[in-house]
Design an enzyme around this catalytic site. Structure first.
Site, mmCIF file in Angstrom:
data_model
loop_
_atom_site.group_PDB
_atom_site.id
_atom_site.type_symbol
_atom_site.label_atom_id
_atom_site.label_comp_id
_atom_site.label_asym_id
_atom_site.label_seq_id
_atom_site.Cartn_x
_atom_site.Cartn_y
_atom_site.Cartn_z
ATOM 1 C CD GLU A 44 -2.916 -0.994 2.394
ATOM 2 O OE1 GLU A 44 -2.686 -0.157 3.288
ATOM 3 O OE2 GLU A 44 -3.855 -1.815 2.457
ATOM 4 C CG HIS A 135 -5.326 9.713 -28.030
ATOM 5 N ND1 HIS A 135 -4.351 9.579 -29.000
ATOM 6 C CD2 HIS A 135 -6.348 8.909 -28.410
ATOM 7 C CE1 HIS A 135 -4.766 8.722 -29.922
ATOM 8 N NE2 HIS A 135 -5.966 8.312 -29.591
ATOM 9 C CE LYS A 197 -3.141 3.706 -38.321
ATOM 10 N NZ LYS A 197 -3.671 4.952 -37.901
ATOM 11 N N GLY A 230 4.376 0.415 -34.343
ATOM 12 C CA GLY A 230 3.949 -0.301 -35.546
ATOM 13 C C GLY A 230 3.463 0.657 -36.621
#
Length: 316
Positions: A44, A135, A197, A230
């Site tokens: 903890e 994002h 893509k 990738g």
């Protein structure tokens, strides 16, 4: 080191990115807040704030990068400690917002974890969030407290301007990144291209087509996050096959998990330019990777928030 005169500004770091945090306080001109983060024998988290923060504007610096769950828990406990120590405001500085890619239900019965993390931060007692290149910008709407989102593009653009590259084209690795690519292209006074893509499953990308003229040009691929690399390495190879002279890549958040470094090393990418929102381990500091600091930008933002000045001027 310049000295910042207001003692009510307190900055603390947790364990995710202490190097960046210390760089930020050096730019501000204040000492790092005294605190300790340890573990009990059962694992903890134990946090001790070792100075008075009563009535202070507290800024907690913590990227929720890997191990994300550990770092989120540290942050939540620290926010609670600050609230109980009577801080006037608790400002969470998230150079990297973990779980940001889980921002919607892509399939049935999926969670929206980016919203859950926002709820946890608010419930713990955060009064403001300061972050960099979310994002999805809509994540700001997951919070009911102010969210200041800074941009990494100016830092990346200044670096590439200094390289004086010839015949540049800025490339978005997918349709979702076109706005980001346009911002970099505007600063470099360059055209853009888009890679169309298809992604059959997570972390697997397949290049379909390149929209725009890249033949004989120096391509700069820009993304917000590079994870397994990738997408970026496949894009670089495709650009060279379609006639690009050289390929550079850049991103704000170098997650670089799994086979990322090996892929980058073996790819057609000349140089990968990243920022230090996520610390790079020694194994990731290869010759192809260049790291830029966001500390001056975040230090300026912290001072502006503390002094109730506009943060939007830093976006320009």
């Amino acid at each position: 080191m310049p000295k910042y005169g207001d003692p009510s500004l307190k900055v603390f770091t947790l364990n995710a990115n202490p190097e960046l945090a210390h760089e930020i306080v050096e730019h501000i001109g204040i000492p790092m807040g005294k605190s300790s983060v340890t573990r009990f024998s059962d694992g903890e988290v134990q946090i001790n704030i070792e100075e008075s923060i009563r009535g202070g504007d507290v800024f907690l610096i913590q990227s929720t990068s890997a191990p994300a769950n550990e770092h989120i828990m540290e942050l939540l406990i620290m926010i609670d400690a600050c609230k109980r120590a009577s801080a006037k405001s608790i400002n969470v500085v998230l150079p990297y917002y973990g779980y940001a890619r889980q921002d919607r239900k892509a399939r049935s019965r999926e969670p929206i974890t980016a919203k859950l993390v926002a709820n946890l931060l608010e419930t713990a007692g955060a009064s403001r969030v300061l972050t960099l290149d979310l994002h999805a910008t809509q994540i700001q709407g997951f919070f009911d407290i102010p969210v200041d989102q800074l941009m990494g593009v100016p830092i990346l653009a200044d670096y590439f301007k200094g390289k004086e590259l010839d015949d540049v084209v800025v490339v978005s690795p997918d349709h979702g990144g076109v706005i980001r690519a346009r911002k970099l292209a505007d600063r470099l006074k360059a055209p853009i291209a888009i890679i169309d893509k298809r992604r059959p499953k997570p972390n697997v990308a397949e290049v379909m087509n390149i929209v725009g003229n890249i033949e004989g040009k120096t391509a700069i691929i820009i993304d917000d996050i590079i994870d397994t690399a990738g997408t970026i390495t496949l894009a670089a190879n495709a650009l060279i096959e379609h006639g690009a002279k050289n390929v550079y890549a850049c991103c704000t958040h170098p997650v670089l998990s799994g086979p990322a470094i090996e892929r980058i090393q073996n790819s057609k990418i000349c140089e990968l330019v990243v920022t230090n929102t996520i610390p790079l381990g020694e194994e990731k500091k290869i010759e192809k990777v260049t790291e830029l600091s966001v500390a001056p930008l975040m230090a300026d933002a912290i001072i502006r928030v503390h002094e109730n000045k506009s943060v939007s001027t830093l976006f320009d």
